[in-house]
Design an enzyme around this catalytic site. Structure first.
Site, PDB file in Angstrom:
ATOM      1  N   PHE A   2      29.481   7.928  25.278  1.00 29.61           N
ATOM      2  CA  PHE A   2      29.721   6.786  26.157  1.00 29.61           C
ATOM      3  C   PHE A   2      28.456   6.447  26.928  1.00 29.61           C
ATOM      4  CE2 PHE A   2      33.134   4.147  27.912  1.00 29.61           C
ATOM      5  CZ  PHE A   2      34.033   4.215  26.860  1.00 29.61           C
TER       6      PHE A   2
ATOM      7  N   GLN B   8      30.905  -4.096  39.369  1.00 26.40           N
ATOM      8  CA  GLN B   8      30.366  -3.834  38.037  1.00 26.40           C
ATOM      9  C   GLN B   8      30.730  -4.941  37.067  1.00 26.40           C
ATOM     10  OE1 GLN B   8      31.883  -0.513  35.267  1.00 26.40           O
ATOM     11  NE2 GLN B   8      29.779   0.054  35.723  1.00 26.40           N
TER      12      GLN B   8
ATOM     13  N   HIS C 159      30.948  -5.649  33.270  1.00 23.89           N
ATOM     14  CA  HIS C 159      31.014  -4.923  32.008  1.00 23.89           C
ATOM     15  C   HIS C 159      30.345  -5.772  30.931  1.00 23.89           C
ATOM     16  CE1 HIS C 159      32.637  -2.900  28.491  1.00 23.89           C
ATOM     17  NE2 HIS C 159      33.160  -1.961  29.256  1.00 23.89           N
TER      18      HIS C 159
ATOM     19  N   ARG D 157      26.133   0.493  32.148  1.00 30.11           N
ATOM     20  CA  ARG D 157      26.603  -0.893  32.096  1.00 30.11           C
ATOM     21  C   ARG D 157      25.741  -1.866  32.899  1.00 30.11           C
ATOM     22  NH1 ARG D 157      32.990   0.687  32.721  1.00 30.11           N
ATOM     23  NH2 ARG D 157      33.219   1.456  30.591  1.00 30.11           N
TER      24      ARG D 157
ATOM     25  N   HIS E  61      34.370  -6.300  36.287  1.00 32.74           N
ATOM     26  CA  HIS E  61      35.181  -5.243  35.702  1.00 32.74           C
ATOM     27  C   HIS E  61      35.638  -4.198  36.702  1.00 32.74           C
ATOM     28  CE1 HIS E  61      36.696  -2.515  32.710  1.00 32.74           C
ATOM     29  NE2 HIS E  61      35.826  -1.574  33.007  1.00 32.74           N
TER      30      HIS E  61
END
Lengths: 572, 317
Positions: free
Chosen positions: A115, A230, A232, A276, A342
């Site tokens: 990830f 954030q 995304h 991100r 996000h």
């Protein structure tokens, strides 16, 4: 007035995990404006981080900690991060013991995958519906102990009861009947989720309207780091519906209009799996410089090289989303994507026990706790790593539950002596909303807010845009008062609650902007074109925003906890 | 842009309007979902229109509606796919009591879910230094059921629920399969017994509406069939459903066709015949009087040997 020992607002992962921990010894109530399984935790797709070392044997909580600190752009509080990464393997295995349906590796252990921003593959997953799997197994556990709990489904949080920085209840409203109830408790946990719904392009559910934050703020509690939102990198073009980072974790490419894997330019080592904030900025730069697909405001997520079988096994849900929402099957064609609001890094400030604090000296608000996305501990700092949100919710949900248990064991309930006083703000707003009969439309005000926030307070920010946006929000707050309420009924009046949600969104948007304008640096989710660098000398600190009685936003700052890792330049 | 007339089945108890239909004309661009259409109506034309929604990405399960008579998720359904001749009809899901417009009372739905004890009875003591091992095969046995989002689309057209409000319904049964087949669960025997009780797994009539309407891979009918296989194999036969199935099996296996004289008797159970005579007799007499009674002599099919061979092979599997 209804009495409980503990009232938990929100039935997502954090709220239900806390309830499970606290209900053994106490009369616990869970309040949710939807139903528990509808909570937005369920929308998380790609995984939950824990250094189980199932796939990478040399993984450890220490690596997880460093990745999280670095990912946070060094604004994360390292004492809290250390607790989270150390607890992670235990709470995740505990969720597995609760029955969570995880995908499995060839040895029958919890499967893990790579990830963004994680140096080791430590995302534990259930295909691409990990949040859903975790949420449902917690709900199942809650059903198991349901005799010890009261669940108020479809009840809306209207206010908290806080006097002299001591919380002893909450005001809730039955959506079905419109009836307002006063809950009197020893303690209240806020687990109300994020605040991403103020943006036009967002992955957030309609429910993510920051109700808990505003209820806290209206009672003198500050909000922390609200400017950090954030974005995304892979929202479905046009709507912002989430395409899991797992798509890139499994090997997906990001491609610009010239057919290039543009992450080469920005993060040559980690490529698409950079954190991100970095991927979204890169994407936005490509778009701004005319290298979007056909020069438009999107790029491509290309999964075709993974092949049908892997896509169907690992990413069935996101493939279906592409088919259902934009008519593109990722097996055959690249998916058009754009950055989407996000996750909310900011929120209600609290310590590692979930205890809500009210100033830079960490003075407590007695009886008030917070956990999950609405809380700001802060483990995510300026930028959250993918898979750390579900982790935060279960780790700190559990910890907050333990704190609630402890607190309620040692505390007597303080009676709410003056019920009318406790209801004052709620009754006033209810009356105002019901009598609203102006010429403005709630829908128009809401659309203008969302467009303004996406266009002027998005991935890249500058003073002109932010100033314009702040003026717009202030103007919309005035125009809101001149709206009219179309549904005057009492039963299941969603028009009424949507109006309150809009009011809340306007209020926290203002705080996002005031904090963002003041923070003259670029860090994590807050990227400014006039201050492109991170500034540790002046800005390695948390923002605390308080609203005074006359509506003025006041800013203060709180130091960051730095224990093991000194800030350094981030390279991926 | 195209013009669509959306007919909505509405319900308003507060102003004593009861049930009524209302048409709304909207202009929509391409790519709108049915939920987008509803929002357009609510936000631009009639703020009193009421429905549930939240995630708008097909995972929270809030927005189940009857769209052109069939239950679907509003957020997952493209308007273009369901508009015919410029028309679209939206109503509340069936087999429920309506609260307001498209909002239905889901309390019975949640209550029934609890009846199948949908939580894991772990078969090992808790030690958080390791997880329970589960093979990939074991995972795949429960994967489909685990995709259920509890949207209630499956109960809307369920035929069994229509005739018996106490039937737990497809979603609860799908959830039950998820635990019956979970290799980590230690209550298999008790679960197979409990799920064989009245109102549960044998009350499904196989109409298939649930799987047809299910927006995920949970497909309740398939899960119900899996449970039936498990309970019969586990020897839980002391109920009408299992006996009925075994009687079918026996009859076809020996004669190649159904022996309709024996099936009702064997389904009730020879030992229970006495107690259930009052229930069977009137049906039998009614059949007689309508000339629908089965022939007194049961004949085998022509090539019964072939059928028996097949069953022999099946039994070996």
């Amino acid at each position: 007035m209804i009495k409980h020992d503990i009232v938990i607002i929100g039935a997502g992962l954090a709220g239900m995990r806390a309830a499970l921990e606290a209900c053994e010894n106490h009369d616990v109530a869970i309040v949710t404006k939807i139903y528990p399984t509808r909570s937005h935790s369920g929308a998380a797709q790609g995984g939950v981080a824990a250094a189980l070392a199932n796939l990478a044997e040399d993984d450890s909580p220490d690596f997880h900690m460093f990745d999280t600190v670095k990912g946070s752009d060094f604004l994360g509080d390292q004492d809290a991060i250390e607790i989270m990464v150390n607890d992670a393997p235990h709470v995740i295995r505990e969720m597995e013991h609760f029955g969570c349906v995880f995908s499995r590796d060839e040895k029958g252990r919890i499967a893990q995958r790579a990830f963004g921003g994680h140096s080791k593959p430590r995302s534990c997953y259930a295909a691409d519906r990990t949040g859903h799997a975790l949420l449902h197994s917690l709900y199942e556990q809650i059903l198991k102990v349901s005799k010890k709990l009261t669940i108020y489904s479809e009840y809306y949080l209207r206010d908290l009861v806080i006097n002299d920085f001591t919380c002893n209840g909450a005001i809730i409203q039955d959506i079905k009947t419109g009836k307002i109830e006063v809950l009197n408790s020893k303690a209240v946990l806020m687990a109300t989720g994020g605040y991403g719904r103020a943006f036009q392009i967002t992955s957030n559910a309609f429910a993510c309207s920051g109700d808990g934050l505003i209820a806290a703020m209206n009672n003198g509690v500050p909000l922390m780091d609200m400017e950090f939102v954030q974005f995304h990198p892979t929202g479905l073009y046009g709507q912002g519906i989430l395409v899991s980072e797992a798509a890139r974790g499994e090997g997906g490419y990001l491609v610009n209009g010239k057919g290039e894997r543009f992450m080469e330019t920005y993060a040559s080592k980690m490529m698409e799996l950079a954190p991100r904030d970095i991927v979204s900025r890169s994407e936005q730069t490509e778009i701004n410089e005319g290298r979007g697909i056909d020069g438009k405001d999107f790029v491509h997520l290309d999964m075709r090289h993974l092949g049908r079988e892997k896509i169907l096994e690992k990413l069935p849900q996101v493939r279906q989303l592409g088919i259902d929402f934009i008519g593109v099957d990722m097996i055959d064609a690249p998916i058009p994507i754009q950055p989407t609001a996000h996750y909310s890094m900011g929120g209600i400030p609290c310590d590692v026990h979930g205890q809500v604090i009210r100033d830079k000296d960490s003075s407590p608000v007695r009886g008030l706790f917070a956990a999950g996305e609405c809380a700001c501990v802060s483990v995510h700092g300026a930028n959250r790593l993918g898979t750390n949100s579900l982790l935060e919710a279960v780790v700190f949900g559990k910890r907050a539950g333990a704190s609630l248990n402890e607190f309620a064991l040692n505390t007597n309930r303080v009676e709410i002596s003056d019920e009318n006083h406790a209801l004052e703000r709620t009754n006033k707003l209810t009356k105002e909303l019901r009598e609203m009969n102006g010429k403005e439309s709630i829908n128009v005000v809401r659309n203008e807010m969302k467009n303004s926030m996406t266009n002027d307070c998005g991935v890249y920010r500058n003073p002109e845009k932010m100033g314009r946006c702040l003026n717009k929000i202030k103007d919309l707050q005035k125009r809101f008062k001149d709206c009219s309420l179309g549904d005057k009924g009492s039963l299941f009046n969603t028009d009424f609650f949507e109006a309150i949600e809009l009011k809340n969104m306007l209020d926290f948007s203002e705080i996002i902007l005031v904090g963002a304008i003041e923070r003259k640096e670029s860090r994590g989710g807050h990227a400014r074109t006039d201050y492109e660098k991170r500034d540790d000398v002046n800005w390695l600190k948390h923002t605390l925003a308080t609203k005074s009685a006359d509506g003025e936003i006041k800013l203060d700052y709180k130091p960051v906890s730095i224990t093991k890792h000194q800030p350094e330049e981030r390279k991926y | 842009m195209k013009t669509v007339v959306v007919t909505i089945d509405r319900f308003d108890q507060e102003n004593q309007r009861g049930s009524y239909q209302q048409d709304f004309t909207i202009e929509i661009p391409n790519g709108l979902t049915v939920l987008d259409c509803l929002n357009k109506i609510k936000w631009e034309q009639d703020h009193t229109l009421t429905y549930r929604m939240s995630c708008r990405s097909a995972i929270c399960g809030s927005c189940a509606f009857r769209i052109n008579g069939k239950s679907k998720l509003g957020c997952k359904t493209q308007a273009d796919d369901v508009i015919t001749n410029g028309k679209l009809r939206i109503g509340p899901i069936g087999n429920t009591d309506i609260i307001k417009d498209l909002v239905v009372d889901l309390e019975p739905f949640w209550y029934k879910l609890k009846k199948v004890k949908p939580w894991l009875f772990a078969n090992k003591p808790k030690d958080t230094t390791k997880e329970f091992y589960q093979s990939s095969e074991g995972y795949h046995k429960i994967e489909d059921a685990s995709t259920c989002i509890l949207c209630a689309c499956c109960i809307s057209e369920c035929n069994s629920l229509k005739v018996d409000k106490n039937y737990v319904g497809p979603a609860a049964l799908a959830k039950a399969q998820r635990f019956i087949d979970d290799s980590r669960d230690k209550n298999f025997v008790q679960r197979t017994r409990e799920i064989s009780e009245p109102t549960k797994v044998w009350d499904c009539t196989h109409c298939g509406e649930c799987s047809e309407r299910c927006p995920t891979d949970a497909k309740p009918l398939s899960r119900i069939e899996e449970i039936r296989e498990r309970v019969v194999n586990a020897g839980v036969h002391n109920n009408g459903g299992a006996r009925h199935l075994l009687s079918f099996f026996k009859s076809v296996g020996s004669s190649g066709t159904l022996d309709e004289r024996k099936i009702p008797i064997e389904s009730v159970g020879i030992g229970n015949l006495h107690a259930n005579l009052g229930e069977i007799m009137p049906v039998g007499l009614k059949m007689l009087s309508h000339g629908k009674a089965p022939s007194m002599i049961h004949h085998n099919v022509d090539k019964v040997g072939e059928v028996r061979k097949i069953f022999k092979k099946l039994n070996k599997l």
